[in-house]
Design a protein around this motif. Sequence first.
Motif, PDB file in Angstrom:
ATOM      1  N   ALA A 106       0.807  -1.219   0.000  1.00 26.86           N
ATOM      2  CA  ALA A 106       0.000   0.000   0.000  1.00 26.86           C
ATOM      3  C   ALA A 106       0.847   1.278   0.000  1.00 26.86           C
ATOM      4  O   ALA A 106       0.344   2.361  -0.256  1.00 26.86           O
ATOM      5  N   LEU A 107       2.150   1.142   0.278  1.00 35.45           N
ATOM      6  CA  LEU A 107       3.001   2.333   0.348  1.00 35.45           C
ATOM      7  C   LEU A 107       3.077   3.024  -1.006  1.00 35.45           C
ATOM      8  O   LEU A 107       3.119   2.373  -2.043  1.00 35.45           O
ATOM      9  N   THR A 108       3.083   4.355  -0.960  1.00 33.11           N
ATOM     10  CA  THR A 108       3.005   5.103  -2.214  1.00 33.11           C
ATOM     11  C   THR A 108       4.305   5.796  -2.585  1.00 33.11           C
ATOM     12  O   THR A 108       4.500   6.178  -3.726  1.00 33.11           O
ATOM     13  N   GLY A 109       5.196   6.001  -1.609  1.00 33.75           N
ATOM     14  CA  GLY A 109       6.387   6.784  -1.891  1.00 33.75           C
ATOM     15  C   GLY A 109       6.156   8.248  -1.542  1.00 33.75           C
ATOM     16  O   GLY A 109       7.095   9.022  -1.427  1.00 33.75           O
ATOM     17  N   ASP A 110       4.912   8.619  -1.361  1.00 33.77           N
ATOM     18  CA  ASP A 110       4.578   9.978  -0.935  1.00 33.77           C
ATOM     19  C   ASP A 110       4.651  10.020   0.589  1.00 33.77           C
ATOM     20  O   ASP A 110       3.915   9.322   1.276  1.00 33.77           O
ATOM     21  N   GLN A 111       5.582  10.854   1.101  1.00 34.36           N
ATOM     22  CA  GLN A 111       5.874  10.777   2.531  1.00 34.36           C
ATOM     23  C   GLN A 111       4.666  11.028   3.423  1.00 34.36           C
ATOM     24  O   GLN A 111       4.490  10.369   4.434  1.00 34.36           O
ATOM     25  N   LYS A 112       3.850  11.983   3.034  1.00 37.71           N
ATOM     26  CA  LYS A 112       2.702  12.321   3.865  1.00 37.71           C
ATOM     27  C   LYS A 112       1.741  11.153   3.969  1.00 37.71           C
ATOM     28  O   LYS A 112       1.295  10.776   5.046  1.00 37.71           O
ATOM     29  N   LYS A 113       1.423  10.573   2.818  1.00 40.18           N
ATOM     30  CA  LYS A 113       0.481   9.457   2.805  1.00 40.18           C
ATOM     31  C   LYS A 113       1.055   8.260   3.542  1.00 40.18           C
ATOM     32  O   LYS A 113       0.361   7.564   4.282  1.00 40.18           O
ATOM     33  N   ASP A 114       2.339   8.012   3.315  1.00 36.86           N
ATOM     34  CA  ASP A 114       2.952   6.846   3.936  1.00 36.86           C
ATOM     35  C   ASP A 114       3.043   6.988   5.451  1.00 36.86           C
ATOM     36  O   ASP A 114       2.960   6.010   6.182  1.00 36.86           O
ATOM     37  N   ALA A 115       3.185   8.237   5.919  1.00 38.63           N
ATOM     38  CA  ALA A 115       3.238   8.470   7.360  1.00 38.63           C
ATOM     39  C   ALA A 115       1.920   8.024   7.988  1.00 38.63           C
ATOM     40  O   ALA A 115       1.877   7.420   9.061  1.00 38.63           O
ATOM     41  N   GLN A 116       0.852   8.317   7.281  1.00 45.04           N
ATOM     42  CA  GLN A 116      -0.478   7.920   7.746  1.00 45.04           C
ATOM     43  C   GLN A 116      -0.566   6.389   7.821  1.00 45.04           C
ATOM     44  O   GLN A 116      -1.037   5.820   8.802  1.00 45.04           O
ATOM     45  N   LEU A 117      -0.063   5.742   6.756  1.00 44.80           N
ATOM     46  CA  LEU A 117      -0.127   4.280   6.701  1.00 44.80           C
ATOM     47  C   LEU A 117       0.707   3.645   7.809  1.00 44.80           C
ATOM     48  O   LEU A 117       0.328   2.645   8.404  1.00 44.80           O
ATOM     49  N   ILE A 118       1.855   4.238   8.075  1.00 46.52           N
ATOM     50  CA  ILE A 118       2.732   3.681   9.083  1.00 46.52           C
ATOM     51  C   ILE A 118       2.050   3.717  10.439  1.00 46.52           C
ATOM     52  O   ILE A 118       2.148   2.784  11.236  1.00 46.52           O
ATOM     53  N   GLY A 119       1.331   4.800  10.678  1.00 43.77           N
ATOM     54  CA  GLY A 119       0.590   4.895  11.925  1.00 43.77           C
ATOM     55  C   GLY A 119      -0.420   3.778  12.032  1.00 43.77           C
ATOM     56  O   GLY A 119      -0.599   3.162  13.083  1.00 43.77           O
ATOM     57  N   GLN A 120      -1.056   3.496  10.908  1.00 47.42           N
ATOM     58  CA  GLN A 120      -2.061   2.449  10.876  1.00 47.42           C
ATOM     59  C   GLN A 120      -1.441   1.070  11.095  1.00 47.42           C
ATOM     60  O   GLN A 120      -2.043   0.186  11.671  1.00 47.42           O
ATOM     61  N   PHE A 121      -0.225   0.911  10.577  1.00 50.25           N
ATOM     62  CA  PHE A 121       0.432  -0.389  10.660  1.00 50.25           C
ATOM     63  C   PHE A 121       0.961  -0.644  12.066  1.00 50.25           C
ATOM     64  O   PHE A 121       0.966  -1.763  12.560  1.00 50.25           O
ATOM     65  N   GLY A 122       1.393   0.408  12.719  1.00 47.82           N
ATOM     66  CA  GLY A 122       1.963   0.238  14.059  1.00 47.82           C
ATOM     67  C   GLY A 122       3.474   0.238  13.970  1.00 47.82           C
ATOM     68  O   GLY A 122       4.045  -0.304  13.025  1.00 47.82           O
ATOM     69  N   VAL A 123       4.136   0.864  14.917  1.00 50.01           N
ATOM     70  CA  VAL A 123       5.572   1.015  14.803  1.00 50.01           C
ATOM     71  C   VAL A 123       6.340   0.200  15.835  1.00 50.01           C
ATOM     72  O   VAL A 123       7.416  -0.305  15.569  1.00 50.01           O
ATOM     73  N   GLY A 124       5.795   0.067  17.043  1.00 47.50           N
ATOM     74  CA  GLY A 124       6.371  -0.819  18.043  1.00 47.50           C
ATOM     75  C   GLY A 124       7.807  -0.501  18.410  1.00 47.50           C
ATOM     76  O   GLY A 124       8.228   0.666  18.449  1.00 47.50           O
ATOM     77  N   PHE A 125       8.554  -1.556  18.653  1.00 46.80           N
ATOM     78  CA  PHE A 125       9.917  -1.452  19.146  1.00 46.80           C
ATOM     79  C   PHE A 125      10.791  -0.521  18.305  1.00 46.80           C
ATOM     80  O   PHE A 125      11.587   0.265  18.814  1.00 46.80           O
ATOM     81  N   TYR A 126      10.642  -0.619  16.969  1.00 47.69           N
ATOM     82  CA  TYR A 126      11.544   0.140  16.097  1.00 47.69           C
ATOM     83  C   TYR A 126      11.414   1.648  16.257  1.00 47.69           C
ATOM     84  O   TYR A 126      12.272   2.399  15.804  1.00 47.69           O
TER      85      TYR A 126
END
Length: 624
Positions: A106-126
């Motif tokens: 689902a990642l687009t390469g567009d930083q803004k959109k991907d930031a949203q997706l990352i939040g949705q995915f969860g970041v955890g330990f990293y």
Amino acid sequence: MKETLGFQAEVKQLLQLMIHSLYSNKEIFLRELVSNASDACDRLRFEAIGQPELLSGGADFAIRLEVDKDARRITISDNGIGMSRDEAVAHLGTIAKSGTREFFAALTGDQKKDAQLIGQFGVGFYSAFIVAERVSVVTRRAGLAENQATRWESDGSGEYTIEPATRESRGTDVTLHLKAGEEAFASAGRLRTILRKYSDHISTPIRMKKEIWDKDKQAYITTAEDETVNQATALWARPKAEITDEQYREFYKHVAHDFTDPLAWTHNRVEGKQEYIQLLYLPSQAPFDLWDRNARHGLKLYVRRVFIMDDAEQLLPRYLRFVRGVIDSGDLPLNVSREILQESRDVAAIREGAARRILGLLEDLAENRKDDYAKFWDAFGQVLKEGIGEDASNKERLAKLLRFSSTGTDAQTSLADYASRFKEGQKALYYVTADSPDAARNSPHLEIFRKKGIEVLLLVDRVDEWMLSFLTEFDKRPLVSVAKGDLDLGDLADAAEKETREKVAGEFKDLVERVKSALGDAVSDVRVTLRLTDSPACVVVESDEMSQHLQRLLKGAGQKAPESKPILELNPHHPLVERLKAQSDDGLKEWAHLLLDQATLAEGGQLADPATFVKRMNRMLSHT
Ligand code: ADP
Ligand code: MG
């Protein structure tokens, strides 16, 4: 021996993305690390029920935070379950999570959109690497000896090292060597503020060295005394009035491993035959693995405040698998296993209670927070529809929660709202099924409805047809497909139409017979219809048969579907149909096949033999 290992490719990508996109939200690293420390304590508490010797180092669980300002260092320690070497490699070097593939796709390469997706995915330990230039973890699994601990270390750029270490007792220390520029986090006061904001709900005590104000030095100085900085009681067991919305939200992020705020929640204590507390949340976004068969789902189960298991799916019906939260039972035994959950009648009662509670919450949203309900429906409506087939006892309540596109309104409509817009004389709720909203809107079956201004529901979800086999009426009014059976509009048809209907049937008797024999076994029947105004012909199936649309879906999914032949209906007022009458038998055959193929295409179907269709069409075009 020290080994250097490479991160899984996805981890590298995730780290890159995270460091660049979560810049404005750095402080969440602390929430994630404390959440992990608390999970580690919960897991050990549970394992120790069957193996009490695992607690030989002490049963007092705690999370500890230490700060070294001068060395720009923060350490988060816990005396939870710890990790063996192999576990550290597996958990801190890879992403073992369902939905990972979907996330990266689902990642687009567009930083803004991907930031949203990352939040949705969860970041955890990293997320530690957002503020740290180097992270080192020293961990010892409960049950392993002092010299069987492991040190894991990385600068987050692509590799990590792992080597044997010693640790006095079980548990984990995560040490962050802060990047230049992030030294502000090496302050006990700052950390305390962050903890209050994000981690107050954590039920394990979080301890820090107490600080006092030194008047002479005009600064805080650290004392040798410990203080607990969170409330350290299970949030769900506290009285509702004492919990703020902010605390509910942060607790959700911890239990759901989600980054975004929940949409809504419901919290209550059930007393009587069964005693339990339920705190249930609706997420605001669908997770990446919503349609993954192996995705983990279910609730966190506690028994009298003791954590028992994650993802107890028996506590929810399948069609509510998007719900997250906690059930704390007062009755179940501590040694309850997944197998026992499967069969327990107490658990069945808890599951039914949870379903009722969630439906109540959804009804409340649908009534009082319509925008939020629309959001919910967008994310999870398709899953909720499964309930119509799965949960007969709540079918009526579920039917009221359904929303559909419709020819009568731009927004989605409920069945009740549709019924409130019935035309005079209308007795049924009409719907058309198709693969896409456009195909549905342009379906030839809608022509007569458009002409008469009768609203039709547009059903374009894959589950719709299956669902409708369980939902044949709403509020005592039948749900009728516009593409099935001999359309009888009943009182909606005016007298003139009824008359035409009979007259026309007589007039076209011969033609219908000729077309039928021309088409042979390609159709099950041929008849004239008044449902069309613009198109010359359409295909339908008998009312008790599976629609052509559902047959296609099943075949597409590799399943067996009964092959029912369609009925070809002709529009007696269409010039093409008029022209048929004058055709010779050979000409009629060409025309009949052409009309059938066209009607199949218009309905979204596929031709068994498209090449013949094209040839025939070209032949006929060059004749005129
Ligand atoms: P999640 O918490 O959603 O599983 P994380 O990235 O936060 O994902 O953590 C990954 C895994 O690393 C955890 O599931 C756990 O197995 C392990 N882990 C992380 N921190 C600790 C800790 N303090 N103690 C034991 N295991 C840990
Ligand atoms: Mg975590």
